[in-house]
Design an enzyme around this catalytic site. Structure first.
Site, mmCIF file in Angstrom:
data_model
loop_
_atom_site.group_PDB
_atom_site.id
_atom_site.type_symbol
_atom_site.label_atom_id
_atom_site.label_comp_id
_atom_site.label_asym_id
_atom_site.label_seq_id
_atom_site.Cartn_x
_atom_site.Cartn_y
_atom_site.Cartn_z
ATOM 1 N N HIS A 263 -5.566 -5.492 -7.096
ATOM 2 C CA HIS A 263 -4.571 -5.687 -6.047
ATOM 3 C C HIS A 263 -4.012 -7.108 -6.077
ATOM 4 O O HIS A 263 -2.852 -7.332 -5.708
ATOM 5 C CB HIS A 263 -5.188 -5.430 -4.667
ATOM 6 C CG HIS A 263 -5.518 -3.999 -4.409
ATOM 7 N ND1 HIS A 263 -6.704 -3.429 -4.801
ATOM 8 C CD2 HIS A 263 -4.811 -3.017 -3.786
ATOM 9 C CE1 HIS A 263 -6.719 -2.152 -4.439
ATOM 10 N NE2 HIS A 263 -5.580 -1.886 -3.826
ATOM 11 N N ASP A 336 -1.266 3.822 -10.388
ATOM 12 C CA ASP A 336 -1.732 3.212 -9.154
ATOM 13 C C ASP A 336 -0.518 2.509 -8.545
ATOM 14 O O ASP A 336 0.549 2.413 -9.164
ATOM 15 C CB ASP A 336 -2.868 2.226 -9.442
ATOM 16 C CG ASP A 336 -3.787 2.022 -8.236
ATOM 17 O OD1 ASP A 336 -3.377 2.355 -7.105
ATOM 18 O OD2 ASP A 336 -4.901 1.512 -8.424
#
Length: 616
Positions: A263, A336
């Site tokens: 992330h 993702d």
């Protein structure tokens, strides 16, 4: 001449009309809400079905084709009338006011739900939002149902909270070791998502967590044994897809051995090809054999497979060479989130979607700026960098997945379906029974546990107050104290947090003086964590101290002097209640470590191996 709208089936058209008039859409369509007959992703579709989907693709404009490749977030509890604050966020980030405008402008193929986007307040609202989204899709010049998805892994990642049924997460299920429990949990979770109009769950996590320092996977993984993880992944795939929704194994080619969170950075996996085959591949192979509908990519670099050091999401050698060609997977591949730093850092927001499609991706998940991503893909097609036949092949996979999940015949749901399925007593009781088999007793020197052996029953519960996923209850100290209280103890909760101050530590010590024992909820204890000082101070009172790790089970390695230690693998209510029952002696702890716990003072030395677990 036939209108392009005729591709919508008669049943779905009737359902759309019923939804517009407030009738029960599934009943109006003559369809049954519940599990649907399914075929595996790797199974050949019926020739008539494939021909129908190819005709649908042939009628799409270039903009519609590109739009179908995107799965996008949108703020709001309603498809057409969200709160003004959500409208402002949508206009700022997406350039639309609501989900209906998003669909009309960009023709997106899917929408992903998040709690922070205010999509998942409660089950009836979720069902209404899903119906509104499908109604907006049916109202387009070329009607195509949307694939609505979410991340409902359970445990520490759950977008839909209570009153929906919440199950133990992956590592807790790995501690129980029961494929039947994993399949049952996924089936029930899938049935409840289906009733709320969600037809894809980005679960199970197929990563093998072989790195205790992994900051992003950890307890989201079933464990560190590749074969054990593979068995549990296959069981959950069958559970979810048997309930009528698409499962999604993540994060290919394997995110289990990294100490960087994708992330916020770009992780590297330094496994050799042989190590990958042994450690990372088995769960994905098992998912493919089980007929999984979709696989999610990882924003990780694997130099052994791609010398360019592109993240796997953008790597043709990994997605086409390994996933498609070597493993033989022909289902849907989804990225993702494209808003994560791991995929943005090297090429930026315009190039990443194009490179992902070239690498072998079918669906582009949640780009930070949809207008930039959509325009970039169109431009790449116009300039020949991407080919329309390749895009058509991706669209065919996406549409066949939607068809397998019943979206062309029955995309809607009802409040009645929600009430029949979501959070019903049978499901909640099943979740508690499964959770009872997950709690792991790591240490019990001198027979401190169960606390039913105490002469008195006054217990102090202290420790972390980590915020659980939306709607899952908490905080941990309160849940533990309330459960112990219901079991006949006089239990008092004192939240001391992740970094207890000396004042809080002194308060905890003072509170323990007129109590018989302390239960301490710990969370990812490190060598310099103030949680260690809290436990040392409590131990110095001479009273029994029970430590419960409410996330990763590695805390005990940092805690000298603890005689009684357990792991619940999450701070969510269902797992904390089970841990409290074990602490109280009302339920024998039977969980076994699915990962090794290494010694903190002697690196590389095992303190507790995989399979360790005591009982009373």
């Amino acid at each position: 001449m036939h209108s392009r709208r005729t591709v919508l089936t008669t049943a779905a058209a009737a359902a759309a009309a019923a939804c517009a008039t407030g009738a029960a859409p599934a009943q109006a369509a003559g369809a049954r809400i519940g599990r649907q007959p399914v075929s595996p992703a790797n199974g050949a579709p019926a020739p008539a079905t494939e021909a129908r989907m190819r005709r649908l693709i042939s009628r799409m404009t270039p903009e519609e084709k590109v739009g179908q490749l995107f799965v996008m977030r949108v703020y709001g509890h309603s498809a057409t009338d969200p709160d003004p604050a959500d409208v402002a966020l949508n206009q700022k980030e997406i350039g639309v006011a609501n989900a209906a405008e998003l669909i009309a402008k960009y023709h997106v193929g899917g929408i992903i739900y998040f709690g922070w986007a205010h999509n998942t307040r409660e089950p009836h609202q979720i069902a209404d939002l899903s119906n509104g989204i499908q109604k907006a899709g049916a109202a387009q010049p070329l009607p195509v149902p949307l694939l609505i998805s979410t991340d409902q892994e359970h445990g520490i990642v759950a977008r839909v909270g209570a009153p929906a049924t919440l199950f133990p997460g992956a590592m807790a299920l790995g501690a129980a070791g029961s494929r039947d429990d994993a399949r049952t949990a996924a089936r029930i979770a899938g049935e409840e998502l289906y009733a709320m109009g969600i037809r894809q769950d980005y679960a199970p996590d197929a990563d093998v967590n072989v790195n205790a320092a992994n900051p992003v996977i950890g307890v989201r993984s079933f464990g560190a044994d590749p074969q054990a993880v593979a068995r549990m992944v296959a069981a959950e795939v069958k559970g979810y897809q048997g309930a009528g929704i698409a499962a999604c194994a993540k994060h290919f080619p394997g995110h289990g051995d990294t100490d960087t969170d994708s992330h916020i950075g770009l992780p590297y996996i330094h496994h050799t090809a042989e190590e990958w085959e042994r450690l990372d591949a088995p769960p994905f192979k098992a998912a493919i054999t089980a007929g999984i509908d979709s696989i999610m990519t990882a924003h990780i670099v694997v130099p052994a497979f791609d010398a360019s050091e592109d993240p796997a999401t953008l790597s043709r050698p990994i997605l086409t060479g390994i996933l498609r060609e070597r493993l033989g997977y022909n289902g849907v591949v989804v990225t993702d989130s494209l808003g994560m730093e791991g995929v943005r850092v090297k090429y930026g927001d315009a190039r990443a979607p194009v490179l992902a499609l070239k690498a072998g991706v079918d669906q582009l998940l949640n780009p930070p700026d949809l207008s930039v991503a959509h325009a970039a893909v169109l431009k790449a097609l116009q300039e020949g960098e991407l080919s329309w036949p390749d895009i058509d092949a991706k669209l065919l996979r996406i549409l066949l997945l939607k068809d397998r999940r019943g979206l062309f015949t029955n995309p809607f749901t009802t409040h009645e379906a929600v009430d029949r399925v979501v959070g019903i007593r049978r499901h909640l009781e099943t979740a508690d029974r499964i959770a009872n088999r997950t709690t792991t007793l790591l240490r019990n020197e001198g027979g401190v546990l169960p606390l039913s052996r105490l002469r008195e029953n006054k217990v102090l519960v202290v420790g972390v107050d980590a915020a659980p996923p939306s709607g899952t209850g908490g905080p941990p100290t309160t849940v533990l104290a309330d459960t112990l209280g219901a079991l006949g103890f006089t239990a008092t909760a004192l939240s001391t947090g992740l970094t207890p101050t000396q004042t809080l530590i002194d308060q905890a010590v003072a509170a323990l003086r007129d109590r018989d024992a302390a239960v301490v909820a710990t969370y990812n204890v490190t060598a310099d964590s103030p949680q260690r000082q809290l436990i040392t101070a409590l131990l110095d009172t001479g009273k029994p101290v029970v430590q419960l790790a409410v996330r990763n089970p590695y805390d005990i390695a940092q805690l000298d002097g603890i005689k009684a230690a357990l792991a619940s693998y999450s701070w969510t209510d269902v797992e904390l209640r089970a841990a409290a029952r074990a602490i109280a002696g009302r339920q024998k702890p039977t969980g076994k470590l699915p990962v090794p716990v290494m010694r903190a003072d002697v690196p590389g030395t095992v303190l507790y191996p995989i399979g360790h677990g005591l009982t009373y």
